[in-house]
Design a protein around this motif. Structure first.
Motif, short mmCIF file in Angstrom:
data_model
loop_
_atom_site.label_atom_id
_atom_site.label_comp_id
_atom_site.label_asym_id
_atom_site.label_seq_id
_atom_site.Cartn_x
_atom_site.Cartn_y
_atom_site.Cartn_z
N PHE A 1 0.81 -1.30 -0.01
CA PHE A 1 0.03 -0.09 -0.06
C PHE A 1 0.90 1.45 -0.07
CE2 PHE A 1 -3.48 -2.85 1.07
CZ PHE A 1 -4.36 -2.45 0.20
N ASN A 2 2.04 1.13 0.06
CA ASN A 2 3.06 2.10 0.15
C ASN A 2 3.62 2.26 -1.18
OD1 ASN A 2 4.08 4.73 1.03
ND2 ASN A 2 5.60 3.62 2.03
N GLY A 3 3.57 1.43 -2.12
CA GLY A 3 4.02 1.17 -3.29
C GLY A 3 5.22 0.86 -3.79
N LYS A 4 5.95 -0.02 -2.59
CA LYS A 4 6.95 -0.64 -2.50
C LYS A 4 7.10 -1.92 -3.13
CE LYS A 4 8.78 2.12 1.48
NZ LYS A 4 9.46 1.90 2.87
N ILE A 5 6.02 -2.53 -3.13
CA ILE A 5 5.87 -3.91 -3.72
C ILE A 5 4.71 -3.66 -4.76
CG2 ILE A 5 4.92 -6.19 -3.58
CD1 ILE A 5 6.30 -6.49 -0.64
N THR A 6 5.12 -3.98 -6.04
CA THR A 6 4.16 -3.59 -7.25
C THR A 6 3.82 -4.67 -8.15
OG1 THR A 6 6.12 -3.18 -8.53
CG2 THR A 6 5.38 -1.24 -7.22
N ASN A 7 4.13 -5.98 -7.66
CA ASN A 7 3.76 -7.00 -8.68
C ASN A 7 3.43 -8.33 -7.81
OD1 ASN A 7 4.05 -9.40 -10.45
ND2 ASN A 7 4.25 -8.01 -11.92
N TRP A 8 2.39 -9.00 -8.03
CA TRP A 8 2.10 -10.25 -7.32
C TRP A 8 2.89 -11.30 -7.11
CZ3 TRP A 8 -1.44 -9.97 -3.93
CH2 TRP A 8 -2.33 -8.99 -3.77
N ASN A 9 3.88 -11.34 -8.01
CA ASN A 9 5.06 -12.59 -7.89
C ASN A 9 6.21 -12.01 -7.18
OD1 ASN A 9 6.24 -10.88 -9.65
ND2 ASN A 9 6.54 -12.50 -11.40
N ASP A 10 6.14 -11.01 -6.51
CA ASP A 10 7.21 -10.57 -5.66
C ASP A 10 7.83 -11.39 -4.52
OD1 ASP A 10 8.59 -7.45 -4.81
OD2 ASP A 10 8.09 -8.75 -2.95
N ALA A 11 9.01 -11.52 -4.32
CA ALA A 11 9.48 -12.42 -3.55
C ALA A 11 8.85 -12.35 -1.97
CB ALA A 11 11.16 -12.25 -3.42
N ALA A 12 8.56 -11.21 -1.50
CA ALA A 12 8.16 -11.25 -0.19
C ALA A 12 6.81 -12.08 -0.08
CB ALA A 12 7.86 -9.83 0.24
N ILE A 13 5.91 -11.58 -1.13
CA ILE A 13 4.61 -12.39 -1.35
C ILE A 13 4.81 -13.96 -1.56
CG2 ILE A 13 2.32 -12.58 -2.33
CD1 ILE A 13 2.74 -9.56 -3.43
N LYS A 14 5.71 -14.27 -2.24
CA LYS A 14 5.92 -15.68 -2.58
C LYS A 14 6.44 -16.49 -1.28
CE LYS A 14 7.61 -15.55 -7.57
NZ LYS A 14 8.66 -15.70 -8.32
N ALA A 15 7.21 -15.67 -0.55
CA ALA A 15 7.95 -16.28 0.89
C ALA A 15 6.61 -16.61 1.89
CB ALA A 15 8.83 -15.34 1.45
N LEU A 16 5.49 -15.88 1.66
CA LEU A 16 4.53 -16.18 2.61
C LEU A 16 3.46 -17.17 1.94
CD1 LEU A 16 3.74 -12.40 3.45
CD2 LEU A 16 4.45 -14.23 4.97
N ASN A 17 3.49 -17.15 0.61
CA ASN A 17 2.66 -18.22 0.01
C ASN A 17 3.48 -19.23 -0.93
OD1 ASN A 17 -0.20 -16.92 0.47
ND2 ASN A 17 1.38 -15.23 0.07
N PRO A 18 4.36 -20.00 -0.36
CA PRO A 18 5.39 -20.84 -1.24
C PRO A 18 4.55 -21.88 -2.10
CG PRO A 18 5.18 -21.70 1.21
CD PRO A 18 4.32 -20.43 1.04
N THR A 19 3.48 -22.46 -2.06
CA THR A 19 2.68 -23.22 -2.69
C THR A 19 1.75 -22.57 -3.74
OG1 THR A 19 0.89 -23.69 -1.14
CG2 THR A 19 2.84 -25.10 -0.90
N ALA A 20 1.88 -21.49 -3.73
CA ALA A 20 0.83 -20.67 -4.48
C ALA A 20 1.26 -20.34 -6.04
CB ALA A 20 0.24 -19.32 -4.06
N THR A 21 0.80 -20.30 -6.91
CA THR A 21 1.14 -20.07 -8.30
C THR A 21 0.76 -18.62 -8.53
OG1 THR A 21 0.63 -22.15 -9.45
CG2 THR A 21 0.96 -20.27 -10.77
#
Length: 382
Positions: A170-190
């Motif tokens: 929400f502060n514009g620092k993560i801008t894509n859904w395949n960002d590494a931070a989101i992947k780390a929280l959702n390791p089994t998601a595509t």
């Protein structure tokens, strides 16, 4: 107040939840309201005539105006329907134009009560002095509910996010859904290579105040702003009201936003689980939000019952992004013509029947001890 923001401003779509809310309310009668108007207003008026189970002296009579919080709009719709079946001599008209606008209407004496998802600031109390001759504006907690993080990411269900990741999104620092931070929280998601489209409220909102308070309390280094009814960050797009945000998430691929669970439920919108430090990520449910509110403490003085929520809770099963809605009224100096109806309506909303009637809408009842305190303050209104 005009909100300054960067990013493209989407044209507002009127979502299904807004349509349902408007039709439900319109079915009760005219939606005319002298409070400031809004395209996403939820107005409620007279229900079909029926036998009254209460004496006229208990109900009052005439027109009762309220305005404000969209977070409680679905609850107010139900309350008005139930109350007017009991008290057909009272017309209740609630304009869901946002907490900020509702408070402004209350301060200028246009409405008998305002709904807000955040307690009054000292400046608000001072501004309401003329509307409460001989008294003061007070906060009466009325109902609680989770602020859901709704998202539209094709192929992704059961999304998990935490406070730092939400703050960066929400502060514009993560801008894509395949960002590494989101992947780390959702390791089994595509997770797709898809741009994130954040949406925030364009109007003054207690929901925004609570969401920004959560981010400030739990991820200050990634969201360096204080809690505010107006969106403080410079990224993202905007829409008016919770219904407007829900409509954007529903229609825009890659979208994410914040709004009350009732809007996510009505719109069939996926909501994220929040990793809080408890043993498992916590889902946005009324029961889980209730567990978080059990931690709240009363910080108001005198007749004021403002509560302080613990946004950083790590209690098991406690959903941390939670709000309480308040009905803002005068403790003294209420208009004699509307005082009986105001007390009767508020008495119903805080009653066991009123609190239980909105459980299926994604809200949870106030703790019994707090209900009793609110009822006592309602009885003392003059």
């Amino acid at each position: 107040m005009k909100l300054q923001r960067n990013g493209r401003t989407k044209a507002l779509a009127i979502g299904a939840v807004a349509v349902v809310s408007s039709l439900t309310l319109a079915a009760c009668g005219s939606d005319n309201n002298n409070a400031s108007s809004s395209n996403t207003s939820a107005a409620a008026t007279t229900a079909a005539a029926g036998s009254s189970s209460a004496a006229a002296s208990d109900c009052g009579s005439g027109q009762l105006l309220g305005a404000g919080s969209t977070a409680q709009a679905n609850a107010v719709t139900q309350w008005v329907k139930d109350f007017q079946a009991k008290c057909p001599g009272v017309t209740v008209n609630y304009n869901a134009n946002g907490s900020g606008a509702g408070i402004t209407s209350f301060e200028s004496g246009k409405v008998a009560f305002a709904g807000s998802d955040a307690a009054l600031k000292p400046a608000d109390v001072a501004a309401a002095a003329s509307a409460c001759p001989g008294g003061t504006a007070i906060d009466l907690p009325m109902v609680g509910g989770p602020i859901a993080i709704g998202y539209n990411v094709p192929g992704v269900t059961g999304l998990i996010l935490d406070a730092p990741t939400l703050a960066k999104i929400f502060n514009g620092k993560i801008t894509n859904w395949n960002d590494a931070a989101i992947k780390a929280l959702n390791p089994t998601a595509t997770l797709p290579n898809l741009a994130i489209q954040t949406f925030h409220r364009s109007d003054g909102s207690g929901t925004t105040a609570n969401f920004t308070a959560y981010l400030a309390a739990t991820a200050a280094s990634d969201f360096p702003y204080t809690a505010n009814k107006l969106w403080p960050a410079k990224s993202g797009q905007s829409a008016t009201g919770s219904s407007g945000l829900a409509a954007q998430v529903k229609s825009v691929k890659g979208a994410i936003s914040y709004f009350e669970l009732s809007y996510a439920t009505a719109g069939n919108i996926s909501t994220a689980k929040i990793a809080t430090g408890a043993s498992a990520p916590v889902e946005a449910t009324a029961a889980n939000a209730s567990a978080a509110v059990a931690d709240a403490t009363t910080v108001g003085t005198g007749a004021d019952l403002a509560q302080k929520l613990n946004y950083a809770t790590k209690a098991e099963g406690a959903y941390p992004i939670t709000l309480l809605t308040y009905e803002i009224v005068c403790d003294k100096g209420n208009k004699a013509a509307t005082l009986p109806a105001l007390k009767a309506f508020l008495n119903y909303t805080v009653s066991a029947a009123g609190q239980s009637s909105i459980g299926s809408l994604g809200y949870f009842p106030l703790p019994a001890a707090l209900q009793a305190k609110v009822a006592a303050e309602i009885a003392a209104l003059s």
